[in-house]
Scaffold this motif. Sequence first.
Motif, PDB file in Angstrom:
ATOM      1  N   ALA A 132      38.158   1.376 -66.677  1.00 38.77           N
ATOM      2  CA  ALA A 132      37.595   1.546 -68.023  1.00 38.77           C
ATOM      3  C   ALA A 132      36.658   2.745 -68.065  1.00 38.77           C
ATOM      4  CB  ALA A 132      36.846   0.279 -68.443  1.00 38.77           C
ATOM      5  N   LYS A 133      35.769   2.828 -67.076  1.00 38.38           N
ATOM      6  CA  LYS A 133      34.779   3.914 -67.079  1.00 38.38           C
ATOM      7  C   LYS A 133      35.450   5.269 -66.869  1.00 38.38           C
ATOM      8  CE  LYS A 133      31.263   1.014 -65.102  1.00 38.38           C
ATOM      9  NZ  LYS A 133      30.253   0.840 -64.058  1.00 38.38           N
ATOM     10  N   PHE A 134      36.405   5.323 -65.947  1.00 37.26           N
ATOM     11  CA  PHE A 134      37.073   6.595 -65.657  1.00 37.26           C
ATOM     12  C   PHE A 134      37.804   7.122 -66.896  1.00 37.26           C
ATOM     13  CE2 PHE A 134      40.970   8.796 -64.142  1.00 37.26           C
ATOM     14  CZ  PHE A 134      40.359   9.891 -63.547  1.00 37.26           C
ATOM     15  N   ASN A 135      38.587   6.267 -67.522  1.00 32.41           N
ATOM     16  CA  ASN A 135      39.369   6.734 -68.662  1.00 32.41           C
ATOM     17  C   ASN A 135      38.505   6.995 -69.891  1.00 32.41           C
ATOM     18  OD1 ASN A 135      42.460   6.787 -68.095  1.00 32.41           O
ATOM     19  ND2 ASN A 135      41.672   5.031 -66.967  1.00 32.41           N
ATOM     20  N   ALA A 136      37.467   6.190 -70.093  1.00 36.74           N
ATOM     21  CA  ALA A 136      36.567   6.443 -71.222  1.00 36.74           C
ATOM     22  C   ALA A 136      35.801   7.749 -71.013  1.00 36.74           C
ATOM     23  CB  ALA A 136      35.600   5.275 -71.402  1.00 36.74           C
ATOM     24  N   THR A 137      35.561   8.119 -69.745  1.00 34.28           N
ATOM     25  CA  THR A 137      34.864   9.379 -69.458  1.00 34.28           C
ATOM     26  C   THR A 137      35.776  10.573 -69.743  1.00 34.28           C
ATOM     27  OG1 THR A 137      33.511   8.243 -67.812  1.00 34.28           O
ATOM     28  CG2 THR A 137      33.538  10.640 -67.719  1.00 34.28           C
ATOM     29  N   ILE A 138      37.058  10.456 -69.418  1.00 33.44           N
ATOM     30  CA  ILE A 138      38.013  11.500 -69.826  1.00 33.44           C
ATOM     31  C   ILE A 138      37.990  11.611 -71.354  1.00 33.44           C
ATOM     32  CG2 ILE A 138      40.441  12.199 -69.881  1.00 33.44           C
ATOM     33  CD1 ILE A 138      40.860  10.644 -67.294  1.00 33.44           C
ATOM     34  N   GLN A 139      37.970  10.469 -72.039  1.00 32.53           N
ATOM     35  CA  GLN A 139      37.934  10.480 -73.509  1.00 32.53           C
ATOM     36  C   GLN A 139      36.637  11.100 -74.037  1.00 32.53           C
ATOM     37  OE1 GLN A 139      39.088   6.117 -74.054  1.00 32.53           O
ATOM     38  NE2 GLN A 139      40.255   7.085 -75.703  1.00 32.53           N
ATOM     39  N   LEU A 140      35.549  10.953 -73.302  1.00 27.10           N
ATOM     40  CA  LEU A 140      34.302  11.614 -73.686  1.00 27.10           C
ATOM     41  C   LEU A 140      34.501  13.134 -73.700  1.00 27.10           C
ATOM     42  CD1 LEU A 140      31.245  11.883 -74.189  1.00 27.10           C
ATOM     43  CD2 LEU A 140      30.870  11.413 -71.753  1.00 27.10           C
TER      44      LEU A 140
ATOM     45  N   THR B 102      30.954  16.380 -54.357  1.00 26.69           N
ATOM     46  CA  THR B 102      29.648  15.717 -54.220  1.00 26.69           C
ATOM     47  C   THR B 102      28.589  16.686 -53.683  1.00 26.69           C
ATOM     48  OG1 THR B 102      30.110  14.932 -51.978  1.00 26.69           O
ATOM     49  CG2 THR B 102      30.770  13.492 -53.790  1.00 26.69           C
ATOM     50  N   GLY B 103      29.018  17.857 -53.251  1.00 24.41           N
ATOM     51  CA  GLY B 103      28.086  18.882 -52.798  1.00 24.41           C
ATOM     52  C   GLY B 103      27.785  19.918 -53.870  1.00 24.41           C
ATOM     53  N   PHE B 104      28.011  19.531 -55.144  1.00 18.83           N
ATOM     54  CA  PHE B 104      27.806  20.465 -56.265  1.00 18.83           C
ATOM     55  C   PHE B 104      26.384  21.028 -56.308  1.00 18.83           C
ATOM     56  CE2 PHE B 104      26.454  16.377 -57.955  1.00 18.83           C
ATOM     57  CZ  PHE B 104      25.283  16.711 -58.640  1.00 18.83           C
ATOM     58  N   HIS B 105      25.408  20.243 -55.763  1.00 20.43           N
ATOM     59  CA  HIS B 105      24.008  20.658 -55.870  1.00 20.43           C
ATOM     60  C   HIS B 105      23.716  21.969 -55.145  1.00 20.43           C
ATOM     61  CE1 HIS B 105      24.497  18.395 -52.212  1.00 20.43           C
ATOM     62  NE2 HIS B 105      23.322  18.790 -51.772  1.00 20.43           N
ATOM     63  N   GLY B 130      27.927   9.771 -57.770  1.00 21.84           N
ATOM     64  CA  GLY B 130      28.304   9.232 -59.080  1.00 21.84           C
ATOM     65  C   GLY B 130      28.221  10.284 -60.158  1.00 21.84           C
ATOM     66  N   MET B 131      27.184  11.107 -60.092  1.00 24.01           N
ATOM     67  CA  MET B 131      27.021  12.184 -61.072  1.00 24.01           C
ATOM     68  C   MET B 131      28.153  13.193 -60.938  1.00 24.01           C
ATOM     69  SD  MET B 131      23.642  14.575 -61.579  1.00 24.01           S
ATOM     70  CE  MET B 131      23.820  16.099 -62.535  1.00 24.01           C
ATOM     71  N   ALA B 132      28.544  13.487 -59.693  1.00 26.71           N
ATOM     72  CA  ALA B 132      29.662  14.414 -59.464  1.00 26.71           C
ATOM     73  C   ALA B 132      30.941  13.864 -60.096  1.00 26.71           C
ATOM     74  CB  ALA B 132      29.876  14.637 -57.964  1.00 26.71           C
ATOM     75  N   LYS B 133      31.212  12.583 -59.848  1.00 24.40           N
ATOM     76  CA  LYS B 133      32.460  11.999 -60.364  1.00 24.40           C
ATOM     77  C   LYS B 133      32.455  11.910 -61.888  1.00 24.40           C
ATOM     78  CE  LYS B 133      33.024   9.086 -56.384  1.00 24.40           C
ATOM     79  NZ  LYS B 133      33.254   7.754 -55.859  1.00 24.40           N
ATOM     80  N   PHE B 134      31.311  11.520 -62.451  1.00 25.97           N
ATOM     81  CA  PHE B 134      31.222  11.379 -63.905  1.00 25.97           C
ATOM     82  C   PHE B 134      31.444  12.722 -64.609  1.00 25.97           C
ATOM     83  CE2 PHE B 134      28.471  11.420 -67.755  1.00 25.97           C
ATOM     84  CZ  PHE B 134      29.149  10.481 -68.506  1.00 25.97           C
ATOM     85  N   ASN B 135      30.742  13.739 -64.152  1.00 29.67           N
ATOM     86  CA  ASN B 135      30.853  15.033 -64.830  1.00 29.67           C
ATOM     87  C   ASN B 135      32.197  15.710 -64.567  1.00 29.67           C
ATOM     88  OD1 ASN B 135      28.237  15.876 -66.325  1.00 29.67           O
ATOM     89  ND2 ASN B 135      27.561  14.770 -64.514  1.00 29.67           N
ATOM     90  N   ALA B 136      32.738  15.545 -63.372  1.00 27.75           N
ATOM     91  CA  ALA B 136      34.057  16.112 -63.087  1.00 27.75           C
ATOM     92  C   ALA B 136      35.129  15.411 -63.917  1.00 27.75           C
ATOM     93  CB  ALA B 136      34.376  16.010 -61.596  1.00 27.75           C
TER      94      ALA B 136
END
Lengths: 207, 207
Positions: A132-140, B102-105, B130-136
Amino acid sequence: MTALHPEVRTTDTLALDAAAQDLLFREARTANTFASEPVPDERLQAIYDLVKFGPTAMNAQPMRLVAVRTPEARERLVAHMSEGNRPKTASAPLTLIVAADTGFHEHLPTVFPHAAGAREAMEGNPGRAGMAKFNATIQLGYLIVGIRAAGLAAGPMTGFDAEGVRAEFLEGTGQEVLAVVNVGMPGPDAWFPRNPRLAYDQIVTEI
Amino acid sequence: MTALHPEVRTTDTLALDAAAQDLLFREARTANTFASEPVPDERLQAIYDLVKFGPTAMNAQPMRLVAVRTPEARERLVAHMSEGNRPKTASAPLTLIVAADTGFHEHLPTVFPHAAGAREAMEGNPGRAGMAKFNATIQLGYLIVGIRAAGLAAGPMTGFDAEGVRAEFLEGTGQEVLAVVNVGMPGPDAWFPRNPRLAYDQIVTEI
């Protein structure tokens, strides 16, 4: 085609016209102040009617939005934002709480009708919340592009108390907060100078 | 403006022209077969030169791509794909392994230069991966739009052995695999009928 303006190459190689490229990416900026001009409901509906077509795994479409417009709701939200995000969130005409619905599988019989038993299989799948989080983040990502497609500026933020926002607005819904996005016409001094982007060869490895 | 074609409303309310809306969202489809026509390196570079401007938290830009083109590399990748994703991945002219660094910093002093100490603060931050995965993943949304902006079809997939792909292609890089995306001109019978999208009032709550 000059070294001074390397971006110009992009225009020549893409199918999307240059004005649209500018609107969505090249000239679009994250806004930090907003004009008072409202964002009517039909504008948000038009944005959704466009970005809803972006692909998701199993067509699951787990992104959910809370559209914060009233002063009362805005005040409740601002209280959970980090200090630096409060003034802009207080002044934006529309703010979206972007969430992922971990109960997305309930819609699978409608949105993914050819896969018999998909809802039941997903029900007990321990990876469901992550999906859910992965796909909703793509949608973001699609949503930010869609806000810009409406001629509006987006101000996506992750600086807030996510558990506080969830408890305040999403208790009992099975939704997890991903981001808060201010939406509107840019106000005075709406953006900082553009920060550098990484070069192609820092991003892409060819094999 | 007719009930038979509710999408037409979108065109009236958005700044993006209707042809661009169609190209990026309304007529774009996830391709499941690909023509043999190659996707030259300069086309991928043009896509990146557009989507690199999409916003990320702290301008961190953690998405990384492995561009799989050679038969040898493709064979190594296909071995890790789930059964149903093998034929299309074997036949696509270009396949992208989309990862989060994950080494984006390490790049923060360059990409977020005004925030002194950001790299050091992020170094010990347990939320960094987590921040790396979310933003990517947000950037993956931009990338899918950008592939379509190039007039190409995207075929994003999550059906593969993620740990196998990581170990095969990303060992020692600090990168985590998010998705594998086939890219090219659509082949014969490239898509299934479009599945239904959720309605606005199933997605948006107004407060």
